[in-house]
Design a protein around this motif. Sequence first.
Motif, PDB file in Angstrom:
ATOM      1  N   ARG A 255       8.607  -4.425  10.179  1.00 14.00           N
ATOM      2  CA  ARG A 255       7.495  -4.964  10.966  1.00 14.00           C
ATOM      3  C   ARG A 255       7.933  -5.470  12.331  1.00 14.00           C
ATOM      4  NH1 ARG A 255       5.293  -8.158   6.169  1.00 14.00           N
ATOM      5  NH2 ARG A 255       5.161  -6.361   4.797  1.00 14.00           N
TER       6      ARG A 255
ATOM      7  N   THR B 135       0.640   7.862   5.767  1.00  9.78           N
ATOM      8  CA  THR B 135      -0.178   6.676   5.539  1.00  9.78           C
ATOM      9  C   THR B 135       0.650   5.560   4.895  1.00  9.78           C
ATOM     10  OG1 THR B 135      -2.063   8.110   5.234  1.00  9.78           O
ATOM     11  CG2 THR B 135      -2.320   5.848   4.463  1.00  9.78           C
ATOM     12  N   THR B 136       1.483   5.931   3.913  1.00  8.08           N
ATOM     13  CA  THR B 136       2.285   4.885   3.251  1.00  8.08           C
ATOM     14  C   THR B 136       3.272   4.270   4.234  1.00  8.08           C
ATOM     15  OG1 THR B 136       3.835   6.547   2.448  1.00  8.08           O
ATOM     16  CG2 THR B 136       2.156   5.841   0.905  1.00  8.08           C
TER      17      THR B 136
ATOM     18  N   PHE C  77       1.645   1.565   6.154  1.00  8.00           N
ATOM     19  CA  PHE C  77       1.496   0.245   5.509  1.00  8.00           C
ATOM     20  C   PHE C  77       2.544  -0.726   6.037  1.00  8.00           C
ATOM     21  CE2 PHE C  77      -0.395   2.417   1.531  1.00  8.00           C
ATOM     22  CZ  PHE C  77      -1.667   2.324   2.076  1.00  8.00           C
TER      23      PHE C  77
ATOM     24  N   SER D 206       1.455  -3.329   8.486  1.00 11.65           N
ATOM     25  CA  SER D 206       0.506  -4.409   8.241  1.00 11.65           C
ATOM     26  C   SER D 206       1.056  -5.700   8.821  1.00 11.65           C
ATOM     27  CB  SER D 206       0.227  -4.557   6.751  1.00 11.65           C
ATOM     28  OG  SER D 206       1.440  -4.731   6.081  1.00 11.65           O
TER      29      SER D 206
ATOM     30  N   SER E 106      -2.956  -1.826  13.031  1.00  3.51           N
ATOM     31  CA  SER E 106      -3.462  -0.932  11.994  1.00  3.51           C
ATOM     32  C   SER E 106      -3.120   0.502  12.389  1.00  3.51           C
ATOM     33  CB  SER E 106      -4.962  -1.108  11.843  1.00  3.51           C
ATOM     34  OG  SER E 106      -5.569  -0.753  13.053  1.00  3.51           O
TER      35      SER E 106
END
Length: 261
Positions: A88, A111-112, A115, A118, A122
């Motif tokens: 992140r 898509t995973t 995540f 997050s 987005s």
Amino acid sequence: MADVSSNILEVDNIEVVYGKSVTALSGLSLKVRKGSVVALLGANGAGKSTTLKAVTNVLPLEDGQVTAGAIRFSGESTHGVAPDRLVRKGMFHVMEGRRIFTDLTVEENLTTAGFALSGRASLGKEGYDLVYGYFPRLFERRNGLAGYLSGGEQQMLAIGRALIAQPSLILLDEPSLGLAPKLVEEIFSIISRINREQGVSMLLVEQNASMAFSVSHHGYIVENGKVMLDGPSQELTRNPVVRELYLGVHSDSESKRRSYR
Ligand code: ATP
């Protein structure tokens, strides 16, 4: 070339021990300047993958730990920061062997990876478009299972997963592994474009030294868990020892070798 003004990554004199007894790195230091590509070269077992794992804090999964030294990412110590938090914060590790989810589709794999964002942003359509722009083959196969992709396409997907997380630093462990020469060239040229166009810094572990030198700004030669030599990649390619050991060229018999070929 992208802007290279300050260090995004500093590895300062680290020691890594596996299982309390195997010392894999001792006193290894390196820097990645912001916006640059840095290559890490060395024989099998030299400690290249361990260096990447130390940076992304995944060593405990293999009973390894950094027992001395410091690692700073964007000026902040990474000590004790969980791997998912590092993602992140903008660091993404593309591990050796194309770690993808083979029973998910290509798009689900992206898509995973999204995540991981997050808490940062987005995953919008732009994220997918960015990946498909660099890898049109993934767009063609977006609804197919990742397990049915070719080796080269799986490597593209592994890099695409990194890209979709919008990192500032990508760590790539042997992207050329097991791929045909033409595909290796294609993947390295895309890696280079991603660096130039997205300004993403990269730390690249690679056995294919000539490819690694062709895309990197700076190189480090690792032996027995230490850096033995480093310098701008263009200079390293002129170093006689590097030429002989890593590029397979003997300075006193270059012409002979060329004719053998
Ligand atoms: P390769 O190109 O073969 O992957 P490398 O330069 O990436 O080599 P590392 O995988 O980092 O080398 O290994 C460095 C040293 O640490 C080697 O002596 C290796 O045997 C040891 N080592 C690596 N992983 C482990 C582990 N999980 N447990 C114990 N020792 C390990």
